[in-house]
Scaffold this motif. Structure first.
Motif, PDB file in Angstrom:
ATOM      1  N   CYS A 266       0.871  -1.146   0.170  1.00 33.49           N
ATOM      2  CA  CYS A 266       0.006  -0.054  -0.025  1.00 33.49           C
ATOM      3  C   CYS A 266       0.925   1.224  -0.144  1.00 33.49           C
ATOM      4  N   GLY A 267       0.614   2.301  -0.993  1.00 24.70           N
ATOM      5  CA  GLY A 267       1.506   3.297  -0.959  1.00 24.70           C
ATOM      6  C   GLY A 267       0.737   4.830  -0.705  1.00 24.70           C
ATOM      7  N   ALA A 268       1.351   5.773  -0.303  1.00 20.03           N
ATOM      8  CA  ALA A 268       0.780   6.862  -0.255  1.00 20.03           C
ATOM      9  C   ALA A 268       1.033   7.792  -1.447  1.00 20.03           C
ATOM     10  N   GLU A 269       0.293   8.981  -1.585  1.00 24.48           N
ATOM     11  CA  GLU A 269       0.324   9.431  -3.061  1.00 24.48           C
ATOM     12  C   GLU A 269       1.654  10.203  -3.127  1.00 24.48           C
ATOM     13  N   THR A 270       2.423  10.223  -2.090  1.00 23.59           N
ATOM     14  CA  THR A 270       3.852  11.031  -2.248  1.00 23.59           C
ATOM     15  C   THR A 270       4.964  10.015  -2.227  1.00 23.59           C
ATOM     16  N   ASP A 271       4.629   8.543  -2.473  1.00 19.02           N
ATOM     17  CA  ASP A 271       5.854   7.864  -2.469  1.00 19.02           C
ATOM     18  C   ASP A 271       6.439   7.972  -3.768  1.00 19.02           C
ATOM     19  N   GLY A 272       7.794   7.401  -3.780  1.00 23.64           N
ATOM     20  CA  GLY A 272       8.566   7.482  -4.769  1.00 23.64           C
ATOM     21  C   GLY A 272       8.803   6.068  -5.195  1.00 23.64           C
ATOM     22  N   THR A 273       9.824   5.535  -5.310  1.00 26.46           N
ATOM     23  CA  THR A 273      10.104   3.922  -5.463  1.00 26.46           C
ATOM     24  C   THR A 273      10.190   3.278  -4.350  1.00 26.46           C
ATOM     25  N   PRO A 274       9.238   2.373  -3.958  1.00 26.61           N
ATOM     26  CA  PRO A 274       8.984   1.761  -2.687  1.00 26.61           C
ATOM     27  C   PRO A 274      10.116   0.608  -2.509  1.00 26.61           C
ATOM     28  N   THR A 275      10.819   0.883  -1.562  1.00 33.15           N
ATOM     29  CA  THR A 275      11.754  -0.189  -1.298  1.00 33.15           C
ATOM     30  C   THR A 275      11.265  -1.616  -0.788  1.00 33.15           C
ATOM     31  N   CYS A 276      10.138  -1.394  -0.230  1.00 30.97           N
ATOM     32  CA  CYS A 276       9.487  -2.517   0.514  1.00 30.97           C
ATOM     33  C   CYS A 276       9.233  -3.505  -0.561  1.00 30.97           C
ATOM     34  N   VAL A 277       8.872  -3.199  -1.856  1.00 29.46           N
ATOM     35  CA  VAL A 277       8.576  -3.729  -3.149  1.00 29.46           C
ATOM     36  C   VAL A 277       9.617  -4.642  -3.700  1.00 29.46           C
ATOM     37  N   LEU A 278      10.939  -3.704  -3.635  1.00 30.29           N
ATOM     38  CA  LEU A 278      12.125  -4.334  -3.922  1.00 30.29           C
ATOM     39  C   LEU A 278      12.510  -5.503  -3.261  1.00 30.29           C
ATOM     40  N   GLU A 279      12.291  -5.133  -1.937  1.00 28.07           N
ATOM     41  CA  GLU A 279      12.815  -6.387  -1.198  1.00 28.07           C
ATOM     42  C   GLU A 279      11.920  -7.383  -1.053  1.00 28.07           C
ATOM     43  N   ALA A 280      10.671  -7.286  -1.103  1.00 28.62           N
ATOM     44  CA  ALA A 280       9.716  -8.541  -1.427  1.00 28.62           C
ATOM     45  C   ALA A 280       9.828  -9.251  -2.748  1.00 28.62           C
ATOM     46  N   ALA A 281      10.269  -8.586  -3.856  1.00 34.79           N
ATOM     47  CA  ALA A 281      10.349  -9.025  -4.981  1.00 34.79           C
ATOM     48  C   ALA A 281      11.705  -9.719  -5.077  1.00 34.79           C
ATOM     49  N   ALA A 282      13.070  -9.288  -4.274  1.00 33.31           N
ATOM     50  CA  ALA A 282      14.013 -10.083  -4.291  1.00 33.31           C
ATOM     51  C   ALA A 282      14.007 -11.421  -3.297  1.00 33.31           C
TER      52      ALA A 282
END
Length: 354
Positions: A266-282
């Motif tokens: 879940c992201g806020a409207e001001t988020d940039g590149t979410p590191t949590c997504v990178l960590e989950a995908a990795a």
């Protein structure tokens, strides 16, 4: 060179993890990294820190009183030692402290997210534009962030460096490893269920209640890793179900991700590149995101699922999602590894010193 970070934050999140990784990486490359203020994780990695009497991080709630403190906080920069580079990433430090620090050394900012809207965004913009006259470089975590800033800051000062993670810490586990981690880390009632996870700073703007609703709609259990100002409200929402478990802040996030079946972002409207997504995908996890949130293009590149409403994550869709384990790991390794990220920051700092 010496990189001096001025940053005051008490809650661990993506920006704080970014700061710690930068300080640790610069030290490993033979540079000095020093923090004035507070940043969760900084001292735990043996990095040097000094106190500075600044008020709380600016938010919609603290902004008016924070602006009144600006003259006093500018005077406090006299306490900061000389440095090769001064590094700032939050609006209060950028707006209040850039001009006095820039008289002594180049100042570099990182912008982690999209520009905020509403009255608060407009209030900040004039001060931000004036402060930007004194900044040497602004590192943006995405092209979208850079596009927001281009009308205020000359393109010659903007550099895009996408967020990165230490991919050595994250890997898709074998079935045997995952079984061991589930037994060790998860509540016993979760161990034979389909486990969704989110690991993030818990802030109302991110609307993590959608993750709770989606997990329950799909018949999955949910592990919520992290802390923040919205934790109490979210715990109340999840209190009626034994299928939601809050862990608080944890240092073993890679292991918790490896124990799960899929990630809910879940992201806020001001988020940039979410590191949590990178960590989950990795970590090999399939990812579910919500349409309209920043970062959904990254989720799609990692083979994830984008839904409109929590109820769209049915039991069938969640089951089908598990066939995509490991789909985003190669993309993250190629595009968001830590060493090229450190190379880019090191180059930015070196260019500012020429």
């Amino acid at each position: 060179m010496t990189i001096t970070v001025i940053s005051v934050s008490d809650t661990a999140g993506g920006a704080e993890a970014h700061t710690v990784a930068l300080g640790k990486g610069m030290r490993q490359r033979g540079h000095s990294a020093l923090l004035y203020g507070r940043c969760p994780g900084w001292e735990e990695h043996g990095l040097d820190r000094r106190e500075i009497a600044l008020g709380p991080k600016w938010s919609r709630r603290t902004m008016v009183t924070g602006m009144a403190r600006v003259p006093m906080e500018r005077r406090r920069t006299r306490e900061i030692a000389d440095s090769s580079i001064y590094y700032l990433q939050f609006k209060r430090e950028q707006i209040a402290l850039t001009a006095p620090l820039a008289r002594r050394a180049p100042v570099v900012w990182t912008e982690h997210g999209r520009w905020m809207g509403g009255a608060a965004g407009r209030l900040l913009l004039a001060g931000y534009a004036r402060a930007a006259e004194h900044v040497s470089r602004v590192v943006c975590v995405s092209d979208a962030v850079a596009a927001d800033l281009a009308p205020v800051i000359g393109r010659d000062k903007l550099v895009v460096v996408p967020n990165a993670i230490d991919t050595r810490r994250y890997a898709a586990p074998t079935a045997a490893t995952r079984a061991v981690l589930r037994e060790r880390l998860l509540p016993s009632r979760f161990q034979h269920r389909r486990v969704a996870i989110l690991a993030a700073r818990l802030h109302r703007a991110k609307r993590h209640d959608r993750a709770i609703a989606a997990a329950l709609a799909s018949g999955s259990v949910l592990v919520v890793v992290g802390d923040g100002p919205d934790r109490e409200r979210l715990e109340r929402l999840g209190a009626s179900s034994a299928d939601v478990h809050f862990t608080g802040h944890r240092e073993d996030v890679p292991e918790l991700l490896a124990a799960a079946d899929f990630y809910l972002y879940c992201g806020a409207e001001t988020d940039g590149t979410p590191t949590c997504v990178l960590e989950a995908a990795a970590s090999g996890l399939p990812i579910v995101a919500f349409r309209g949130d920043p970062g959904t293009e990254l989720v799609r590149r990692c083979g994830g699922l984008v839904i409109g409403e929590p109820a769209e994550l049915t039991t069938g869709r969640a089951t089908a999602l598990l066939t995509g384990r490991g789909g985003g790991a190669a993309y993250v390794e190629q595009r968001h590894g830590r060493e090229p990220w450190l190379d880019a920051y090191e180059q930015v700092f070196a260019e500012c010193l020429r």
